[in-house]
Enzyme design. Structure first.
Site, PDB file in Angstrom:
ATOM      1  N   TYR A 195      -1.955  -1.183  10.390  1.00  0.00           N
ATOM      2  CA  TYR A 195      -2.124  -1.558   8.974  1.00  0.00           C
ATOM      3  C   TYR A 195      -0.885  -1.215   8.157  1.00  0.00           C
ATOM      4  O   TYR A 195      -0.361  -2.057   7.419  1.00  0.00           O
ATOM      5  CB  TYR A 195      -3.348  -0.840   8.418  1.00  0.00           C
ATOM      6  CG  TYR A 195      -3.560  -0.962   6.923  1.00  0.00           C
ATOM      7  CD1 TYR A 195      -4.202  -2.063   6.377  1.00  0.00           C
ATOM      8  CD2 TYR A 195      -3.132   0.045   6.053  1.00  0.00           C
ATOM      9  CE1 TYR A 195      -4.415  -2.163   5.004  1.00  0.00           C
ATOM     10  CE2 TYR A 195      -3.340  -0.046   4.684  1.00  0.00           C
ATOM     11  CZ  TYR A 195      -3.987  -1.152   4.167  1.00  0.00           C
ATOM     12  OH  TYR A 195      -4.187  -1.247   2.809  1.00  0.00           O
ATOM     13  N   SER A 209       0.829  -1.210   0.000  1.00  0.00           N
ATOM     14  CA  SER A 209       0.000   0.000   0.000  1.00  0.00           C
ATOM     15  C   SER A 209       0.861   1.256   0.000  1.00  0.00           C
ATOM     16  O   SER A 209       1.978   1.252   0.534  1.00  0.00           O
ATOM     17  CB  SER A 209      -0.882   0.015   1.253  1.00  0.00           C
ATOM     18  OG  SER A 209      -1.465   1.282   1.436  1.00  0.00           O
TER      19      SER A 209
HETATM   20  P1  NAD Z   1     -11.872  -5.454  -0.164  1.00  0.00           P
HETATM   21  O1  NAD Z   1     -12.480  -5.374   1.180  1.00  0.00           O
HETATM   22  O2  NAD Z   1     -12.763  -5.478  -1.327  1.00  0.00           O
HETATM   23  O3  NAD Z   1     -10.944  -6.747  -0.264  1.00  0.00           O
HETATM   24  C1  NAD Z   1     -10.253  -7.278   0.825  1.00  0.00           C
HETATM   25  C2  NAD Z   1     -10.667  -8.742   0.921  1.00  0.00           C
HETATM   26  O4  NAD Z   1      -9.810  -9.405   1.835  1.00  0.00           O
HETATM   27  C3  NAD Z   1     -12.082  -8.922   1.454  1.00  0.00           C
HETATM   28  O5  NAD Z   1     -12.945  -9.126   0.377  1.00  0.00           O
HETATM   29  C4  NAD Z   1     -11.997 -10.138   2.374  1.00  0.00           C
HETATM   30  O6  NAD Z   1     -12.781 -11.225   1.939  1.00  0.00           O
HETATM   31  C5  NAD Z   1     -10.529 -10.503   2.333  1.00  0.00           C
HETATM   32  N1  NAD Z   1     -10.008 -10.793   3.665  1.00  0.00           N
HETATM   33  C6  NAD Z   1      -9.735  -9.909   4.661  1.00  0.00           C
HETATM   34  N2  NAD Z   1      -9.268 -10.558   5.735  1.00  0.00           N
HETATM   35  C7  NAD Z   1      -9.252 -11.877   5.404  1.00  0.00           C
HETATM   36  C8  NAD Z   1      -8.905 -13.064   6.100  1.00  0.00           C
HETATM   37  N3  NAD Z   1      -8.451 -13.033   7.368  1.00  0.00           N
HETATM   38  N4  NAD Z   1      -9.029 -14.247   5.458  1.00  0.00           N
HETATM   39  C9  NAD Z   1      -9.488 -14.291   4.190  1.00  0.00           C
HETATM   40  N5  NAD Z   1      -9.815 -13.205   3.474  1.00  0.00           N
HETATM   41  C10 NAD Z   1      -9.717 -12.025   4.097  1.00  0.00           C
HETATM   42  O7  NAD Z   1     -10.836  -4.257  -0.263  1.00  0.00           O
HETATM   43  P2  NAD Z   1      -9.659  -3.923  -1.314  1.00  0.00           P
HETATM   44  O8  NAD Z   1      -9.435  -2.478  -1.188  1.00  0.00           O
HETATM   45  O9  NAD Z   1      -9.920  -4.520  -2.639  1.00  0.00           O
HETATM   46  O10 NAD Z   1      -8.404  -4.639  -0.623  1.00  0.00           O
HETATM   47  C11 NAD Z   1      -7.535  -5.500  -1.318  1.00  0.00           C
HETATM   48  C12 NAD Z   1      -6.116  -5.232  -0.877  1.00  0.00           C
HETATM   49  O11 NAD Z   1      -5.730  -3.944  -1.331  1.00  0.00           O
HETATM   50  C13 NAD Z   1      -5.896  -5.231   0.633  1.00  0.00           C
HETATM   51  O12 NAD Z   1      -4.685  -5.897   0.923  1.00  0.00           O
HETATM   52  C14 NAD Z   1      -5.760  -3.761   0.956  1.00  0.00           C
HETATM   53  O13 NAD Z   1      -4.976  -3.554   2.103  1.00  0.00           O
HETATM   54  C15 NAD Z   1      -5.076  -3.270  -0.294  1.00  0.00           C
HETATM   55  N6  NAD Z   1      -5.131  -1.834  -0.519  1.00  0.00           N
HETATM   56  C16 NAD Z   1      -6.339  -1.225  -0.699  1.00  0.00           C
HETATM   57  C17 NAD Z   1      -6.364   0.149  -0.907  1.00  0.00           C
HETATM   58  C18 NAD Z   1      -7.669   0.879  -1.108  1.00  0.00           C
HETATM   59  O14 NAD Z   1      -7.676   2.113  -1.050  1.00  0.00           O
HETATM   60  N7  NAD Z   1      -8.781   0.193  -1.328  1.00  0.00           N
HETATM   61  C19 NAD Z   1      -5.178   0.869  -0.955  1.00  0.00           C
HETATM   62  C20 NAD Z   1      -3.962   0.223  -0.782  1.00  0.00           C
HETATM   63  C21 NAD Z   1      -3.959  -1.148  -0.572  1.00  0.00           C
END
Ligand code: NAD
Ligand code: MG
Length: 289
Positions: A193, A180
């Site tokens: 985080y 991230s």
């Molecule tokens: P999202 O909530 O759609 O996806 C995250 C998914 O992780 C969830 O759907 C959930 O099912 C799964 N998850 C969480 N904890 C879990 C566990 N213990 N076991 C199994 N599955 C689990 O959100 P997103 O934004 O698509 O996130 C995807 C990745 O992107 C994450 O690692 C997040 O940290 C990273 N990220 C997101 C952003 C943003 O702004 N959305 C920015 C930087 C990084």
């Protein structure tokens, strides 16, 4: 819905208070659709994508399927979202299985990888993308339970999945981890985080050193603010959501289908001379690294 060159803000109309958020309940809907015709860049490959039920993971699953890969959708418990991702993958003519479970548990990781191998016979690509985030103004507000859960979901899961998948990975395989922008910039309300994301980048570099001699490449993607269920479902204080992404040089949040191509590039032969690196789809934030 917004697209790269259209509206420049995303005001949440419907959101949830707690993670995991459901994409089915989020308004406006994120853009996950691949933007180009496929060119068989992942033809015959099998990809495991964690967190593929929603957000960035769904867009990655859709794009990888368009490029010919079969997809294992690993997710926590959002069954409606996972079923939709499965139908998206199948709509691209690929095979999909959806496997729920807490990837912070090593046994769940082992069983999930075994199910994928039983179903598809192999694993070529592992996308470690599942994650959770919980904002806290004061370091003393971070409970021990939250601290452990965040590390278990975000980084321990990557160790467990790589350990379980390692016997199946071979020359030409690729691992892509989601880190991230918060690890590069710092994030005052996401101490736990962003620390897991720092660990993920270090893990990516070290795992690359560890596996590159066997022809297995390991890279990462560091998204900026992306419109997914994560932030509107407790990942950010509700009052900050209206300004989500506005502080980036592009002045808007990104959409999942603007992030997925970075994963595709790192998964396929286009990046055959790259390992241990991080790509930054983040709206123009300069982070150098
Ligand atoms: P999202 O909530 O759609 O996806 C995250 C998914 O992780 C969830 O759907 C959930 O099912 C799964 N998850 C969480 N904890 C879990 C566990 N213990 N076991 C199994 N599955 C689990 O959100 P997103 O934004 O698509 O996130 C995807 C990745 O992107 C994450 O690692 C997040 O940290 C990273 N990220 C997101 C952003 C943003 O702004 N959305 C920015 C930087 C990084
Ligand atoms: Mg989800």
């Amino acid at each position: 819905m917004t697209q790269a060159d259209e509206a420049d803000t995303v005001e949440p109309m419907i959101h949830e208070d707690d993670l995991p958020g459901h994409e089915s309940r989020l308004e406006p809907k994120p853009d996950w659709e691949p933007r180009y015709k496929g060119s068989d860049r992942l033809k015959g490959k099998v990809a495991v994508v964690t967190g593929a039920d929603s957000g960035i993971g769904r867009a990655v699953a859709a794009l990888f399927a368009r490029e010919g890969a079969d997809i294992a959708i690993l997710y926590l418990c959002e069954h409606d979202d996972a079923a939709k991702t499965k139908s998206i993958v199948e709509g691209e003519g690929s095979r999909a299985i959806a496997i729920p479970g807490d990837l912070g548990d090593p046994q769940v990781c082992e069983q999930s990888i075994q199910k994928v191998v039983d179903e598809f016979g192999k694993i070529d690509i592992l996308v470690n993308n599942a994650g959770e985030q919980h904002p806290d103004k004061d370091v003393r507000d971070i409970t021990d339970d939250q601290l452990r859960r965040t590390f278990q979901s975000n980084i321990f899961s990557m160790f467990y999945l790589v350990q379980s998948a390692r016997p199946h990975l071979k020359k030409g395989s690729a691992i892509i981890n989601t880190t991230s922008v918060t690890m590069y910039q710092g994030s005052k309300a996401l101490l736990d985080y962003s620390s897991t994301k720092g660990a993920i980048t270090a893990f990516t570099r070290s795992l690359s050193e560890n596996l590159v001699g066997d022809g297995i490449r390991v890279n990462a993607v560091a998204p900026g603010p992306i419109w997914t269920p994560l932030n509107p479902s407790g990942g950010k204080p509700p009052e900050e959501l209206k300004d989500f992404g506005k502080s980036t040089p592009m002045g808007r949040p990104g959409q999942p289908n603007e992030v997925a191509p970075s994963f595709l590039f790192l998964a396929c032969e286009d990046s055959s001379y790259m390992s241990g690196q991080v790509l930054h789809p983040n709206g123009g934030i300069i982070v150098n690294g």
